[in-house]
Scaffold this motif. Structure first.
Motif, PDB file in Angstrom:
ATOM      1  N   ARG A 151       0.802  -1.308  -0.258  1.00 42.23           N
ATOM      2  CA  ARG A 151       0.141   0.046   0.022  1.00 42.23           C
ATOM      3  C   ARG A 151       0.941   1.326   0.073  1.00 42.23           C
ATOM      4  O   ARG A 151       0.245   2.212   0.357  1.00 42.23           O
ATOM      5  CB  ARG A 151      -0.970   0.188   1.376  1.00 42.23           C
ATOM      6  N   TRP A 152       2.232   1.190  -0.185  1.00 44.73           N
ATOM      7  CA  TRP A 152       2.943   2.370  -0.481  1.00 44.73           C
ATOM      8  C   TRP A 152       3.654   2.495  -1.604  1.00 44.73           C
ATOM      9  O   TRP A 152       4.096   1.764  -2.279  1.00 44.73           O
ATOM     10  CB  TRP A 152       4.000   2.066   0.907  1.00 44.73           C
ATOM     11  N   LYS A 153       3.841   3.808  -1.978  1.00 47.58           N
ATOM     12  CA  LYS A 153       4.492   4.203  -3.006  1.00 47.58           C
ATOM     13  C   LYS A 153       5.380   5.552  -2.615  1.00 47.58           C
ATOM     14  O   LYS A 153       5.387   5.964  -1.647  1.00 47.58           O
ATOM     15  CB  LYS A 153       3.506   5.095  -4.083  1.00 47.58           C
ATOM     16  N   THR A 154       6.337   5.540  -3.764  1.00 47.93           N
ATOM     17  CA  THR A 154       7.477   6.703  -3.422  1.00 47.93           C
ATOM     18  C   THR A 154       7.084   7.592  -4.504  1.00 47.93           C
ATOM     19  O   THR A 154       6.673   7.186  -5.737  1.00 47.93           O
ATOM     20  CB  THR A 154       8.726   6.284  -3.265  1.00 47.93           C
ATOM     21  N   GLN A 155       7.658   8.809  -4.045  1.00 55.61           N
ATOM     22  CA  GLN A 155       7.419   9.797  -5.282  1.00 55.61           C
ATOM     23  C   GLN A 155       8.501   9.738  -6.362  1.00 55.61           C
ATOM     24  O   GLN A 155       9.847   9.828  -5.607  1.00 55.61           O
ATOM     25  CB  GLN A 155       7.224  11.391  -4.801  1.00 55.61           C
ATOM     26  N   GLU A 156       8.597   9.585  -7.367  1.00 52.35           N
ATOM     27  CA  GLU A 156       9.486   9.279  -8.365  1.00 52.35           C
ATOM     28  C   GLU A 156      10.536  10.569  -8.074  1.00 52.35           C
ATOM     29  O   GLU A 156      11.902  10.248  -8.255  1.00 52.35           O
ATOM     30  CB  GLU A 156       9.289   9.479  -9.738  1.00 52.35           C
ATOM     31  N   ASP A 157      10.228  11.750  -7.872  1.00 51.26           N
ATOM     32  CA  ASP A 157      11.282  12.752  -7.903  1.00 51.26           C
ATOM     33  C   ASP A 157      11.829  12.838  -6.354  1.00 51.26           C
ATOM     34  O   ASP A 157      12.688  13.624  -6.150  1.00 51.26           O
ATOM     35  CB  ASP A 157      10.801  14.174  -8.483  1.00 51.26           C
ATOM     36  N   LYS A 158      11.088  12.190  -5.618  1.00 53.65           N
ATOM     37  CA  LYS A 158      11.691  12.412  -4.275  1.00 53.65           C
ATOM     38  C   LYS A 158      11.651  10.995  -3.405  1.00 53.65           C
ATOM     39  O   LYS A 158      10.817  10.505  -2.865  1.00 53.65           O
ATOM     40  CB  LYS A 158      10.417  13.310  -3.254  1.00 53.65           C
ATOM     41  N   LYS A 159      12.726  10.537  -3.687  1.00 53.22           N
ATOM     42  CA  LYS A 159      12.702   9.079  -3.377  1.00 53.22           C
ATOM     43  C   LYS A 159      12.932   8.702  -1.965  1.00 53.22           C
ATOM     44  O   LYS A 159      12.795   7.780  -1.578  1.00 53.22           O
ATOM     45  CB  LYS A 159      14.175   8.635  -3.951  1.00 53.22           C
ATOM     46  N   SER A 160      12.964   9.756  -1.077  1.00 57.66           N
ATOM     47  CA  SER A 160      13.169   9.538   0.279  1.00 57.66           C
ATOM     48  C   SER A 160      11.645   9.877   1.044  1.00 57.66           C
ATOM     49  O   SER A 160      11.603  10.139   2.082  1.00 57.66           O
ATOM     50  CB  SER A 160      14.091  10.505   1.014  1.00 57.66           C
ATOM     51  N   SER A 161      10.726  10.225  -0.062  1.00 55.91           N
ATOM     52  CA  SER A 161       9.302  10.344   0.601  1.00 55.91           C
ATOM     53  C   SER A 161       8.217   9.457   0.235  1.00 55.91           C
ATOM     54  O   SER A 161       8.369   9.223  -0.945  1.00 55.91           O
ATOM     55  CB  SER A 161       8.993  12.019   0.266  1.00 55.91           C
ATOM     56  N   PHE A 162       7.511   9.069   1.104  1.00 59.01           N
ATOM     57  CA  PHE A 162       6.645   7.935   0.830  1.00 59.01           C
ATOM     58  C   PHE A 162       5.569   8.133   1.194  1.00 59.01           C
ATOM     59  O   PHE A 162       5.101   8.825   1.990  1.00 59.01           O
ATOM     60  CB  PHE A 162       7.019   6.594   1.647  1.00 59.01           C
ATOM     61  N   TYR A 163       4.237   7.712   0.233  1.00 51.12           N
ATOM     62  CA  TYR A 163       3.073   7.678   0.715  1.00 51.12           C
ATOM     63  C   TYR A 163       2.085   6.617   0.702  1.00 51.12           C
ATOM     64  O   TYR A 163       2.540   5.556  -0.221  1.00 51.12           O
ATOM     65  CB  TYR A 163       2.288   9.087   0.044  1.00 51.12           C
TER      66      TYR A 163
ATOM     67  N   ALA B 284      -0.751  12.917   8.274  1.00 53.22           N
ATOM     68  CA  ALA B 284      -1.515  11.974   8.379  1.00 53.22           C
ATOM     69  C   ALA B 284      -2.904  12.545   7.965  1.00 53.22           C
ATOM     70  O   ALA B 284      -3.297  13.493   8.534  1.00 53.22           O
ATOM     71  CB  ALA B 284      -1.751  11.081   9.540  1.00 53.22           C
ATOM     72  N   HIS B 285      -3.678  12.081   6.918  1.00 47.37           N
ATOM     73  CA  HIS B 285      -5.114  12.489   6.593  1.00 47.37           C
ATOM     74  C   HIS B 285      -5.969  11.465   6.720  1.00 47.37           C
ATOM     75  O   HIS B 285      -5.609  10.290   6.800  1.00 47.37           O
ATOM     76  CB  HIS B 285      -4.969  12.706   5.118  1.00 47.37           C
ATOM     77  N   GLY B 286      -7.202  11.817   7.158  1.00 43.72           N
ATOM     78  CA  GLY B 286      -8.315  10.719   7.237  1.00 43.72           C
ATOM     79  C   GLY B 286      -8.526  10.470   8.645  1.00 43.72           C
ATOM     80  O   GLY B 286      -8.163  11.353   9.503  1.00 43.72           O
ATOM     81  N   GLY B 287      -9.161   9.318   8.936  1.00 37.88           N
ATOM     82  CA  GLY B 287      -9.533   9.087  10.364  1.00 37.88           C
ATOM     83  C   GLY B 287     -10.940   9.433  10.644  1.00 37.88           C
ATOM     84  O   GLY B 287     -11.370   9.186  11.709  1.00 37.88           O
TER      85      GLY B 287
ATOM     86  N   TRP C 123      -1.215   8.217   4.880  1.00 37.96           N
ATOM     87  CA  TRP C 123       0.187   9.173   5.404  1.00 37.96           C
ATOM     88  C   TRP C 123       1.367   9.655   4.216  1.00 37.96           C
ATOM     89  O   TRP C 123       1.290   8.965   3.310  1.00 37.96           O
ATOM     90  CB  TRP C 123       1.154   8.005   6.032  1.00 37.96           C
ATOM     91  N   ASN C 124       1.677  10.646   4.578  1.00 38.57           N
ATOM     92  CA  ASN C 124       3.003  11.012   4.015  1.00 38.57           C
ATOM     93  C   ASN C 124       4.165  10.900   4.858  1.00 38.57           C
ATOM     94  O   ASN C 124       4.099  11.585   5.985  1.00 38.57           O
ATOM     95  CB  ASN C 124       2.725  12.517   3.412  1.00 38.57           C
ATOM     96  N   LEU C 125       5.387  10.314   4.642  1.00 36.06           N
ATOM     97  CA  LEU C 125       6.337  10.098   5.485  1.00 36.06           C
ATOM     98  C   LEU C 125       7.655  10.495   4.915  1.00 36.06           C
ATOM     99  O   LEU C 125       7.854  10.143   3.694  1.00 36.06           O
ATOM    100  CB  LEU C 125       6.553   8.565   5.872  1.00 36.06           C
ATOM    101  N   SER C 126       8.520  11.058   5.664  1.00 36.15           N
ATOM    102  CA  SER C 126       9.857  11.300   5.001  1.00 36.15           C
ATOM    103  C   SER C 126      10.770  11.390   6.457  1.00 36.15           C
ATOM    104  O   SER C 126      10.315  11.397   7.577  1.00 36.15           O
ATOM    105  CB  SER C 126       9.931  12.775   4.350  1.00 36.15           C
ATOM    106  N   GLN C 127      12.331  11.230   5.977  1.00 35.19           N
ATOM    107  CA  GLN C 127      13.189  11.034   7.053  1.00 35.19           C
ATOM    108  C   GLN C 127      14.435  12.232   6.861  1.00 35.19           C
ATOM    109  O   GLN C 127      14.528  12.577   5.720  1.00 35.19           O
ATOM    110  CB  GLN C 127      13.718   9.847   6.603  1.00 35.19           C
TER     111      GLN C 127
END
Ligand SMILES: Nc1nc2[nH]c(O)nc2c(=O)[nH]1
Length: 331
Positions: free
Chosen positions: A31-43, A64-67, A51-55
């Motif tokens: 259920r996770w993908k990464t942005q092609e241009d931002k390899k360290s960021s995942f949604y 976090a959206h939703g809930g 979720w949008n996650l980055s490090q």
């Protein structure tokens, strides 16, 4: 989108303790993908949130959206649980490297893969989809299930994101589930998914999974293989990734070949097909070598292998076909 709650935060988490890329895209969750241009960021979607996650070197940052309307002040804890951040990976890595040269060699570049702590229904159904399949196809099957039976939790740039369907949502549609999934090209997995939902309900519904968490590991696995389409390998993935049995060591063809070459060369030299006994001999061997968290060590070796074969994008296309014995029919 005003109807979606949005919360952001940042928690201490050293990058060397968490390799987001291999943890999220290494065949544990689909259920996770990464942005092609931002390899360290995942949604992606987990626990009913988008979720949008980055490090950074020292922090894990999230939005976090939703809930829905549910009050949820505990998003940081959700992530801590999801990534099992209370598990001291560095200390265990030191032990595992001392335990076997093969681990020392293979883990050099991919040490900080974490075993996800997933929701069991999602884990179980996704791994039924994963049989004889590759990551892209599994991902699109899982997306189909979510958009058809899950709840919309977020919408962005014209794309809707859905939660993984609950057991109730699947159960409400049980009369037509198998046919619908066949039409959606799930093949033989359609029967396994609807059969498993039915059987889980007979065995106690969602609470059944709490019982499995409390059981000793091998008993929990024995319960799981009562479900249609669940053999030892998938049962071990579920034990490991959503029931807290970190000693469960799934054996697929890659791990079998690794065992043949590095761990049990003599015993496995002439073995062509894997019986339940041989499956257990191999996973027991990993437990002898790596101890009570052997399944975590397996995950790191699995990801090392996956990176090597990445071009082929294979995961469970390489499920071993366990030779059936009269005793353990459904392996
Ligand atoms: N850690 C593991 N992840 C997996 N994904 C998948 O499809 N198989 C495995 C596995 O054996 N281990």
């Amino acid at each position: 989108m005003s109807c979606f709650k949005t919360q952001s935060g940042k928690m201490p988490c050293k990058a060397k303790e968490l390799n987001l890329h291999l943890t999220l895209l290494g065949g544990q969750s689909f259920r996770w993908k990464t942005q092609e241009d931002k390899k360290s960021s995942f949604y992606g979607v987990a626990f009913g949130h988008f979720w949008n996650l980055s490090q950074t070197e020292e922090f894990l940052e999230f939005t976090a959206h939703g809930g829905g309307e549910k009050k949820d002040n505990d998003l940081e804890n959700k992530l801590k649980t999801y990534f099992r951040l209370d598990f001291n990976l560095s200390e265990n890595l030191k032990l595992w490297k001392k335990s076997h040269n093969h681990f020392k060699e293979k883990s050099e570049y991919i040490q900080s893969v974490r075993v996800l702590n997933q929701e069991p229904v999602e884990n179980l159904i996704s791994f039924i989809c994963s049989q004889n399949n590759h990551i892209n196809r599994i991902t699109s099957m899982v997306e189909h299930l979510c958009s058809k039976y899950g709840e919309k939790i977020y919408s962005c740039d014209g794309v809707n994101y859905y939660s993984f369907p609950t057991l109730e949502a699947f159960s409400k549609n049980l009369d037509t589930l198998e046919d619908d999934l066949r039409k959606a090209k799930f093949g033989y997995r359609a029967k396994f998914i609807s059969g498993s939902i039915k059987k889980i309900n007979e065995l106690g519904g969602i609470e059944w999974f709490d019982n499995l968490r409390a059981l000793p590991y091998k008993k929990a696995r024995q319960e799981l293989v009562k479900l249609p389409g669940i053999g030892y390998k998938v049962a071990d993935c579920i034990c490991l990734m959503s029931l807290g049995h970190l000693q469960a060591v799934p054996i697929d063809t890659h791990i079998f070949q690794i065992a043949q070459k590095h761990y049990m060369p003599e015993a496995l030299s002439k073995i062509k097909s894997v019986t339940p006994k041989i499956y257990d001999d191999i996973s027991d061997k990993f437990r002898d070598v790596y101890g009570e968290y052997a399944g975590w060590a397996q995950t790191i070796l699995f990801c090392a292998q996956l990176s090597r074969f990445k071009e082929k994008e294979d995961t469970d296309g390489d499920d071993i076909k366990l030779k059936r014995s009269k005793k353990a029919k459904k392996c």
